[in-house]
Design a protein around this motif. Sequence first.
Motif, PDB file in Angstrom:
ATOM      1  N   ASP A 112       1.412 -10.435   4.564  1.00  0.00           N
ATOM      2  CA  ASP A 112       0.914  -9.415   4.021  1.00  0.00           C
ATOM      3  C   ASP A 112      -0.543  -9.927   3.528  1.00  0.00           C
ATOM      4  OD1 ASP A 112       0.376  -7.038   2.950  1.00  0.00           O
ATOM      5  OD2 ASP A 112       1.677  -7.039   1.305  1.00  0.00           O
ATOM      6  N   VAL A 113      -1.503  -9.707   4.545  1.00  0.00           N
ATOM      7  CA  VAL A 113      -3.044  -9.823   4.036  1.00  0.00           C
ATOM      8  C   VAL A 113      -3.657  -9.068   2.958  1.00  0.00           C
ATOM      9  CG1 VAL A 113      -5.337 -10.003   4.896  1.00  0.00           C
ATOM     10  CG2 VAL A 113      -3.228 -11.169   6.260  1.00  0.00           C
ATOM     11  N   ASN A 114      -2.950  -7.603   3.070  1.00  0.00           N
ATOM     12  CA  ASN A 114      -3.500  -6.607   2.176  1.00  0.00           C
ATOM     13  C   ASN A 114      -2.915  -6.248   0.986  1.00  0.00           C
ATOM     14  OD1 ASN A 114      -5.881  -6.186   3.791  1.00  0.00           O
ATOM     15  ND2 ASN A 114      -4.429  -4.922   5.171  1.00  0.00           N
ATOM     16  N   GLY A 115      -1.541  -7.102   0.827  1.00  0.00           N
ATOM     17  CA  GLY A 115      -0.909  -6.685  -0.645  1.00  0.00           C
ATOM     18  C   GLY A 115      -0.299  -5.476  -0.554  1.00  0.00           C
ATOM     19  N   GLU A 116       0.299  -4.825   0.270  1.00  0.00           N
ATOM     20  CA  GLU A 116       0.730  -3.550   0.167  1.00  0.00           C
ATOM     21  C   GLU A 116       2.448  -3.701   0.292  1.00  0.00           C
ATOM     22  OE1 GLU A 116      -0.378  -1.492   3.800  1.00  0.00           O
ATOM     23  OE2 GLU A 116      -2.529  -1.819   3.435  1.00  0.00           O
ATOM     24  N   TYR A 117       3.038  -4.745   0.966  1.00  0.00           N
ATOM     25  CA  TYR A 117       4.663  -4.665   1.188  1.00  0.00           C
ATOM     26  C   TYR A 117       5.393  -4.921  -0.067  1.00  0.00           C
ATOM     27  CZ  TYR A 117       3.482  -4.232   5.918  1.00  0.00           C
ATOM     28  OH  TYR A 117       3.447  -3.867   7.122  1.00  0.00           O
ATOM     29  N   ALA A 118       4.848  -5.365  -1.184  1.00  0.00           N
ATOM     30  CA  ALA A 118       5.653  -5.572  -2.270  1.00  0.00           C
ATOM     31  C   ALA A 118       5.938  -4.036  -2.873  1.00  0.00           C
ATOM     32  CB  ALA A 118       4.793  -6.405  -3.422  1.00  0.00           C
ATOM     33  N   SER A 119       5.196  -3.158  -2.886  1.00  0.00           N
ATOM     34  CA  SER A 119       5.414  -1.860  -3.452  1.00  0.00           C
ATOM     35  C   SER A 119       6.632  -1.166  -2.944  1.00  0.00           C
ATOM     36  CB  SER A 119       4.191  -1.092  -2.938  1.00  0.00           C
ATOM     37  OG  SER A 119       4.243  -0.705  -1.590  1.00  0.00           O
ATOM     38  N   LEU A 120       7.275  -1.953  -1.930  1.00  0.00           N
ATOM     39  CA  LEU A 120       8.495  -1.395  -1.436  1.00  0.00           C
ATOM     40  C   LEU A 120       9.647  -1.417  -2.352  1.00  0.00           C
ATOM     41  CD1 LEU A 120       8.375  -2.391   2.417  1.00  0.00           C
ATOM     42  CD2 LEU A 120       8.336   0.027   1.371  1.00  0.00           C
ATOM     43  N   PHE A 164      -3.216 -11.171  -0.744  1.00  0.00           N
ATOM     44  CA  PHE A 164      -4.021 -10.231  -1.182  1.00  0.00           C
ATOM     45  C   PHE A 164      -4.690 -11.198  -2.294  1.00  0.00           C
ATOM     46  CE2 PHE A 164      -5.628  -6.709  -3.861  1.00  0.00           C
ATOM     47  CZ  PHE A 164      -6.679  -6.252  -2.850  1.00  0.00           C
ATOM     48  N   ARG A 165      -6.138 -11.044  -2.312  1.00  0.00           N
ATOM     49  CA  ARG A 165      -6.761 -11.768  -3.329  1.00  0.00           C
ATOM     50  C   ARG A 165      -6.950 -13.173  -3.317  1.00  0.00           C
ATOM     51  NH1 ARG A 165      -4.491  -7.902  -7.147  1.00  0.00           N
ATOM     52  NH2 ARG A 165      -6.315  -6.185  -7.448  1.00  0.00           N
ATOM     53  N   GLN A 166      -6.490 -13.817  -2.211  1.00  0.00           N
ATOM     54  CA  GLN A 166      -6.624 -15.255  -1.811  1.00  0.00           C
ATOM     55  C   GLN A 166      -7.633 -15.629  -1.121  1.00  0.00           C
ATOM     56  OE1 GLN A 166      -4.055 -17.695  -2.948  1.00  0.00           O
ATOM     57  NE2 GLN A 166      -3.027 -15.929  -3.953  1.00  0.00           N
ATOM     58  N   GLY A 167      -8.275 -16.771  -1.135  1.00  0.00           N
ATOM     59  CA  GLY A 167      -9.418 -17.223  -0.466  1.00  0.00           C
ATOM     60  C   GLY A 167      -9.154 -17.462   0.999  1.00  0.00           C
TER      61      GLY A 167
END
Length: 467
Positions: A190-198, A319-322
């Motif tokens: 999950d590059v964009n940090g979206e799936y934890a919202s599930l 998300f937010r990782q270098g």
Amino acid sequence: MDANFRLLSKTGDELVLLYSPPGALKVGDCVRIYDGSLEIAAQAYDLRYGGLRKALGEFLSNLPGPDLKLAQELVARHAKEFSEFRVAKCKIRGTIEDGRFSPGLLRLPTSEARIERMEERQVIEMLGIGAIKPASIGSLYGSDYALEIDLASLQGVSLITGRKGSGKSHLAKKLLEQIIANGAPAIVLDVNGEYASLKKTEEGGESGVAARLAELVPGSNFFIPLDGISFETFCRMCQIEENHNAFRLFARYWSETDKGKSLRDLREWVQSSQSPPGSMNAAMARIDYASSLGVFGDFDFAAQLEKARGGGAIVLNLFRQGEKAKELSIVYVLRQLIAAGLRDEGKIFLLAEEAQNYFEKEFWDDVITRMRHLGIYSVIITNEPTTLPSMVFRQCDNLFSFNFSSDNDIAFVSNAQVIDPQSLALVKNLGVGQCVAIGKCTNNFPLIVQVSKTHARAGGETKLLWQ
């Protein structure tokens, strides 16, 4: 008013139909053509609401003199009736035998053939979709008829693509919910940090998959053992070229240390190596740099994977990782998945959203060809199909294409083995949340799907300053 269809012309596997009333047909609809004992399934891919006069002109211009005069008189007498007709371009998909669809066609229908629009239920029954692990992903476009695909058909390589905001991430999350519900494990890059919202519902409560979804964050509860990456990857990430003073020193460590490698052990090994000061200082500087990335450490990936067995997902939130942390994390996970497959511990779904830019080049062969044989089933999600290697399109088993605003993107999608030009024409007509699904999941028959909502918070929306 009953629908009225007339076969106007036929060329190759394409038909031009006249139909009325104007709302009797929409893009993506299927028609059944009865011609004696022959039953043909065709699909409308282009509707011309102002093209009847041109279509009739082209048709009449090919008639011999006497027939032309008679046809012109006929058109004049029935001008009002003809004004109600519209023109549909259709692709012949195959034949229907004993109620089941079969691709291919031995002969074209005659002009006397009887034509009927197929109801959505009839299309699904004809295709025989859904069997081992049925999963609802939405409804057929323009109807309330639910579409259930067989999750077993996704055991290969699937591609979900479309422009930003078209709904592709929503479909991926819908599939993830269904994968978990059907007792299968999944890994999400999950590059964009979206799936934890599930984990949450739209109202903020705990969702049905919350207890079966583990979120891992590099540097927090996820780390990369030095054993988990290759020497080449370590050198590339730490910018160590072959002519670097530390290169040979690190190469010796990798060759002499079979297991238990760590930055601490590497540091102690270098300090006791009795190497020249220049090499030792250079090596210590690179070790300090590797440590500053904050992602190296002890971690038991196999134990995490075991927890997902029986229906669960590991979401690697990048998300937010270098950039280097992202690539190192993805490389490590892919290596662990391949190792699990080699131990015959595969049978895992891998969802990679916009992660392709962080794949090592050699991993594409693994992801597209080797992994399926190891029981790793890849679902690639991207709004940039031009960044994917051509092998993805040549070898994907399923394609879920949402709308694109760029003709260049559509041209890239046309490289997919499972799609044809007429099906691509369907993509151009899609709205938000609609996709063309084609491949093993639809018996290689393109269907326009209105993707339904997830049972949890989807996430992924653009954060707006002005609503």
